[in-house]
Design a protein around this motif. Structure first.
Motif, PDB file in Angstrom:
ATOM      1  N   PHE A 143       0.799  -1.238   0.000  1.00  0.00           N
ATOM      2  CA  PHE A 143       0.000   0.000   0.000  1.00  0.00           C
ATOM      3  C   PHE A 143       0.826   1.280   0.000  1.00  0.00           C
ATOM      4  O   PHE A 143       0.345   2.327  -0.437  1.00  0.00           O
ATOM      5  CB  PHE A 143      -0.931   0.017   1.228  1.00  0.00           C
ATOM      6  CG  PHE A 143      -1.965  -1.062   1.191  1.00  0.00           C
ATOM      7  CD1 PHE A 143      -3.025  -0.982   0.295  1.00  0.00           C
ATOM      8  CD2 PHE A 143      -1.871  -2.163   2.025  1.00  0.00           C
ATOM      9  CE1 PHE A 143      -3.982  -1.979   0.253  1.00  0.00           C
ATOM     10  CE2 PHE A 143      -2.822  -3.168   1.983  1.00  0.00           C
ATOM     11  CZ  PHE A 143      -3.885  -3.078   1.094  1.00  0.00           C
ATOM     12  N   PHE A 144       2.038   1.215   0.557  1.00  0.00           N
ATOM     13  CA  PHE A 144       2.839   2.445   0.689  1.00  0.00           C
ATOM     14  C   PHE A 144       4.277   2.170   0.250  1.00  0.00           C
ATOM     15  O   PHE A 144       4.815   1.102   0.558  1.00  0.00           O
ATOM     16  CB  PHE A 144       2.904   2.897   2.164  1.00  0.00           C
ATOM     17  CG  PHE A 144       1.581   2.880   2.876  1.00  0.00           C
ATOM     18  CD1 PHE A 144       0.645   3.880   2.653  1.00  0.00           C
ATOM     19  CD2 PHE A 144       1.274   1.854   3.773  1.00  0.00           C
ATOM     20  CE1 PHE A 144      -0.576   3.858   3.316  1.00  0.00           C
ATOM     21  CE2 PHE A 144       0.054   1.819   4.431  1.00  0.00           C
ATOM     22  CZ  PHE A 144      -0.875   2.824   4.209  1.00  0.00           C
ATOM     23  N   PRO A 145       4.920   3.163  -0.426  1.00  0.00           N
ATOM     24  CA  PRO A 145       6.354   2.983  -0.695  1.00  0.00           C
ATOM     25  C   PRO A 145       7.052   2.742   0.645  1.00  0.00           C
ATOM     26  O   PRO A 145       6.785   3.448   1.619  1.00  0.00           O
ATOM     27  CB  PRO A 145       6.781   4.319  -1.306  1.00  0.00           C
ATOM     28  CG  PRO A 145       5.511   4.992  -1.735  1.00  0.00           C
ATOM     29  CD  PRO A 145       4.408   4.465  -0.875  1.00  0.00           C
ATOM     30  N   THR A 146       7.946   1.743   0.678  1.00  0.00           N
ATOM     31  CA  THR A 146       8.561   1.353   1.962  1.00  0.00           C
ATOM     32  C   THR A 146      10.064   1.166   1.800  1.00  0.00           C
ATOM     33  O   THR A 146      10.513   0.551   0.831  1.00  0.00           O
ATOM     34  CB  THR A 146       7.922   0.021   2.449  1.00  0.00           C
ATOM     35  OG1 THR A 146       6.513   0.230   2.564  1.00  0.00           O
ATOM     36  CG2 THR A 146       8.472  -0.411   3.808  1.00  0.00           C
ATOM     37  N   ALA A 147      10.820   1.704   2.755  1.00  0.00           N
ATOM     38  CA  ALA A 147      12.285   1.579   2.702  1.00  0.00           C
ATOM     39  C   ALA A 147      12.822   1.055   4.026  1.00  0.00           C
ATOM     40  O   ALA A 147      12.303   1.379   5.091  1.00  0.00           O
ATOM     41  CB  ALA A 147      12.902   2.950   2.414  1.00  0.00           C
TER      42      ALA A 147
END
Ligand SMILES: O=P(O)(O)OC[C@H]1O[C@H](O[C@H]2O[C@H](CO)[C@@H](O)[C@H](O)[C@H]2O)[C@H](O)[C@@H](O)[C@@H]1O
Length: 352
Positions: free
Chosen positions: A135-139
């Motif tokens: 659902f969300f860009p993740t790093a």
């Protein structure tokens, strides 16, 4: 000072109440520790053995009397509330914005253990991170070398910033938007120097039981979690005697670890900004970065968020610590709960 630290959302009255509830002892403990750690960082690699030892001890504070400790805990929790109990408020603040998730690894996704090579995350945590990344860009932003942290996390859909942000790579092909590979390695020219220092340090400390140097590619970690305290001085001595020959390297302090890295101005805060820019959120207010971390090196990222006035920094800690984060979570299991909450909130259609 306490008032200006407060998250804009907290009322002035609460902030005043919080500042008054701090015991003078706690404030003095904070400032003493902060000064010691800052002193080490400002010395670069020129810190004296005593300064180095003080800083190693400052990262392992002695226990306080239980009534003082309870009071300190209560006032700290008031000042840095749980991200779980403030979940709805946080989500409300993110309304209409793109959430981008940044996760530290050790102490955040995996529990702190004695052997750095065995700091595994649970498969339930891996699932939670996988779901968040849907659902969300993740790093993942870690002090470890990128390849090593990838081997622990094993999710190719994420961004990885290893070596305290000095080695950034975007998701594998198939997971990224467009064809562009995100890659940033601002400390490349230091690779031969880091390798040389790794070899020299490994030889110099091998006689100290429990001491270990970890090669994190663009930086090194000297672990002393398993070293008897009476030998910390000897270890500090050996570290000093090696790095005094390298003016382009500096020392900083993590959780029972001395970190050696290039003097370039690049840290987890720069990595966060680089990634936001790569994702197209450099010049916009429509982004809500959520950064979760447990270590001193994560403070650089918390500071960036404060300066940008965007998103939230969440410190993972059970005990009071000086921090630039707004909220707290006690341990990795609470981080997992928070991540699952994010996914549930998104699935419910972001109701706030
Ligand atoms: O930025 P991080 O992902 O938090 O990495 C920081 C350091 O984490 C690791 O060391 C810490 O965790 C170990 C395993 O639990 C523990 O044994 C050690 O005492 C901690 O300092 C990692 O080994 C280091 O290389 C990282 O720099």
């Amino acid at each position: 000072m306490v008032i200006s630290d407060a998250k804009p959302g907290l009322t002035r009255a609460i902030a005043v109440a919080l500042s008054e509830s701090f015991s003078p002892q706690l404030l003095s403990q904070y400032f003493t520790r902060k000064k010691l750690l800052q002193k080490l960082e400002s010395y670069g690699n020129g810190a004296s053995i005593n300064a180095l030892l003080d800083s190693m001890r400052a990262s392992s504070p002695t226990r306080r009397a239980s009534s003082d400790a309870e009071h300190d805990q209560d006032s700290w929790t008031l000042r840095h509330p749980s991200a779980l109990s403030m979940f709805e408020e946080i989500m409300n603040d993110s309304k209409g914005k793109q959430i981008v998730v940044f996760l530290d690894y050790d102490g955040t996704l995996s529990p702190i253990v004695e052997d750095p090579d065995r700091a595994f995350m649970t498969s339930e945590m891996r699932e939670a991170v996988r779901d968040v990344a849907r659902f969300f860009p993740t790093a993942i932003v870690s002090g470890r070398c990128r390849a090593k942290v990838y081997n622990f996390v094993k999710l190719s859909e994420l961004y990885y910033a290893g070596s305290h942000g000095m080695d950034i790579k975007g998701p594998a092909k198939g997971h990224r938007k467009g064809n562009q590979t995100v890659l940033c390695q601002p400390a490349r020219k230091f690779l031969p120097m880091i390798d040389e220092v790794y070899k020299r340090l490994t030889e110099r400390i091998e006689h100290i039981p429990g001491a270990k140097v970890e090669n994190n590619k663009f930086c090194l970690s000297v672990h002393y979690r398993c070293v008897e305290e009476k030998r910390w001085g000897e270890l500090a001595d050996q570290v000093k005697s090696v790095i005094k020959d390298y003016q382009q390297l500096r020392l900083s302090q993590g959780r029972k670890v001395l970190e050696i890295r290039p003097t370039i101005k690049w840290d987890k805060g720069n990595a966060l900004e680089f990634l936001l820019e790569s994702l197209g959120y450099a010049e916009t207010d429509d982004v809500f970065p959520v950064y979760i971390g447990d270590d001193r090196t994560d403070e650089d990222a918390f500071k960036v968020l404060r300066n940008r006035g965007q998103g939230v920094g969440i410190l993972v800690s059970k005990s009071p610590k000086e921090t630039n984060a707004w909220y707290t979570l006690k341990e990795p299991s609470e981080v997992m709960q928070f991540l699952k909450g994010l996914v549930e909130w998104k699935k419910r259609g972001c109701p706030y």
